[in-house]
Design a protein around this motif. Structure first.
Motif, PDB file in Angstrom:
ATOM      1  N   ASN A 105       0.943  -1.180  -0.257  1.00 28.74           N
ATOM      2  CA  ASN A 105      -0.180  -0.460   0.544  1.00 28.74           C
ATOM      3  C   ASN A 105       0.657   1.402  -0.234  1.00 28.74           C
ATOM      4  OD1 ASN A 105       1.245  -0.388   2.379  1.00 28.74           O
ATOM      5  ND2 ASN A 105      -1.169   0.074   3.135  1.00 28.74           N
ATOM      6  N   ASN A 106       2.197   0.981  -0.243  1.00 33.87           N
ATOM      7  CA  ASN A 106       3.290   2.064  -0.580  1.00 33.87           C
ATOM      8  C   ASN A 106       3.874   2.163  -1.735  1.00 33.87           C
ATOM      9  OD1 ASN A 106       4.397   4.993   0.542  1.00 33.87           O
ATOM     10  ND2 ASN A 106       5.604   3.570   2.364  1.00 33.87           N
ATOM     11  N   PRO A 107       3.697   1.744  -2.555  1.00 35.61           N
ATOM     12  CA  PRO A 107       4.203   1.709  -3.542  1.00 35.61           C
ATOM     13  C   PRO A 107       5.305   2.879  -4.364  1.00 35.61           C
ATOM     14  CG  PRO A 107       2.583   1.801  -4.626  1.00 35.61           C
ATOM     15  CD  PRO A 107       2.052   1.578  -2.803  1.00 35.61           C
ATOM     16  N   VAL A 108       6.491   2.951  -4.394  1.00 34.35           N
ATOM     17  CA  VAL A 108       7.197   3.571  -5.476  1.00 34.35           C
ATOM     18  C   VAL A 108       6.621   3.687  -7.157  1.00 34.35           C
ATOM     19  CG1 VAL A 108       9.441   4.721  -6.262  1.00 34.35           C
ATOM     20  CG2 VAL A 108       9.137   3.005  -3.414  1.00 34.35           C
ATOM     21  N   THR A 109       6.072   4.914  -7.751  1.00 38.19           N
ATOM     22  CA  THR A 109       6.306   5.171  -9.314  1.00 38.19           C
ATOM     23  C   THR A 109       7.537   4.955  -9.720  1.00 38.19           C
ATOM     24  OG1 THR A 109       4.144   5.986  -7.934  1.00 38.19           O
ATOM     25  CG2 THR A 109       4.576   6.650 -10.698  1.00 38.19           C
ATOM     26  N   ILE A 110       7.956   4.880 -10.744  1.00 41.33           N
ATOM     27  CA  ILE A 110       9.179   4.931 -11.552  1.00 41.33           C
ATOM     28  C   ILE A 110       8.873   4.388 -12.981  1.00 41.33           C
ATOM     29  CG2 ILE A 110      10.589   3.875  -9.919  1.00 41.33           C
ATOM     30  CD1 ILE A 110      10.719   1.307 -11.894  1.00 41.33           C
ATOM     31  N   TRP A 111       9.243   5.230 -13.833  1.00 41.70           N
ATOM     32  CA  TRP A 111       8.780   5.382 -15.385  1.00 41.70           C
ATOM     33  C   TRP A 111      10.035   5.098 -16.371  1.00 41.70           C
ATOM     34  CZ3 TRP A 111       7.994   9.148 -12.329  1.00 41.70           C
ATOM     35  CH2 TRP A 111       6.719   9.849 -12.296  1.00 41.70           C
TER      36      TRP A 111
END
Length: 192
Positions: A41-47
């Motif tokens: 419930n606390n992911p990291v957004t990456i590209w």
């Protein structure tokens, strides 16, 4: 003789820093990942750019380099980032988790002393977005001592480009030729 290590950073190289609006380049796809120490419930957004995987796999398959993650993502590079790009499992430099407020606490990249110790006298091609002039000086000095060290520095808002991989292959090929005729090739001067 072992091929040079290809040290791969992630942030600013495979994951470019977002623009002022918080978006990554149009070439990159958004992913939510859960690094070690975080919860679902606390992911990291990456590209990530989906073309980076095949590009890196091609370079790895040449056998001209020995790829190793060199990133604060540590083992998460292999378990989270690599699979999203279709990369095989790669080892990583076991970097510490320093309590620093800048990536250049001594005027150079915080990873450098750890990488220097880890490399010993092995040649290396290191891709990172955060080198300083002192890092480039270190690479020149290391190369002068017979331990070829090439630094490749992508723009952190753009990330890795195909031309960077061409530089990697050119340096690795020159190094292989130099070993065969014992002439020594200072790749760092060409690609830094």
């Amino acid at each position: 003789m072992r091929p040079p290590y290809l040290l791969l950073d992630i942030d600013g190289v495979l994951i470019p820093f977002p623009d002022a609006e918080g978006a990554g380049p149009e070439t990159h796809t958004r992913h939510d990942v859960v690094p070690t120490g975080r919860t679902a419930n606390n992911p990291v957004t990456i590209w990530l750019n989906p073309t980076h995987g095949p590009l890196l796999v091609h370079v790895i398959r040449t056998g001209l380099v020995t790829p190793v993650w060199c990133t604060s993502w540590r083992e998460d590079a292999t378990t989270l980032i690599g699979p999203l790009l279709g990369l095989p499992p790669l080892p990583h430099v076991d970097l510490p988790r320093p309590q620093i407020t800048t990536s250049h606490p001594n005027g150079y990249l915080w990873k450098r002393d750890h990488v220097d110790a880890w490399l010993g006298d092995a040649p290396a091609i290191w891709i990172d977005d955060d080198f300083t002039n002192l890092d480039h000086e270190w690479a020149r000095e290391r190369t002068a001592r017979g331990h070829v060290t090439a630094l490749i520095q992508p723009d952190p808002h753009v990330g890795l480009l195909a031309e960077h991989m061409v530089e990697v292959l050119a340096c690795a090929a020159l190094l292989r030729v130099a070993r065969a005729d014992a002439s020594g090739v200072p790749c760092e001067a060409k690609v830094a």
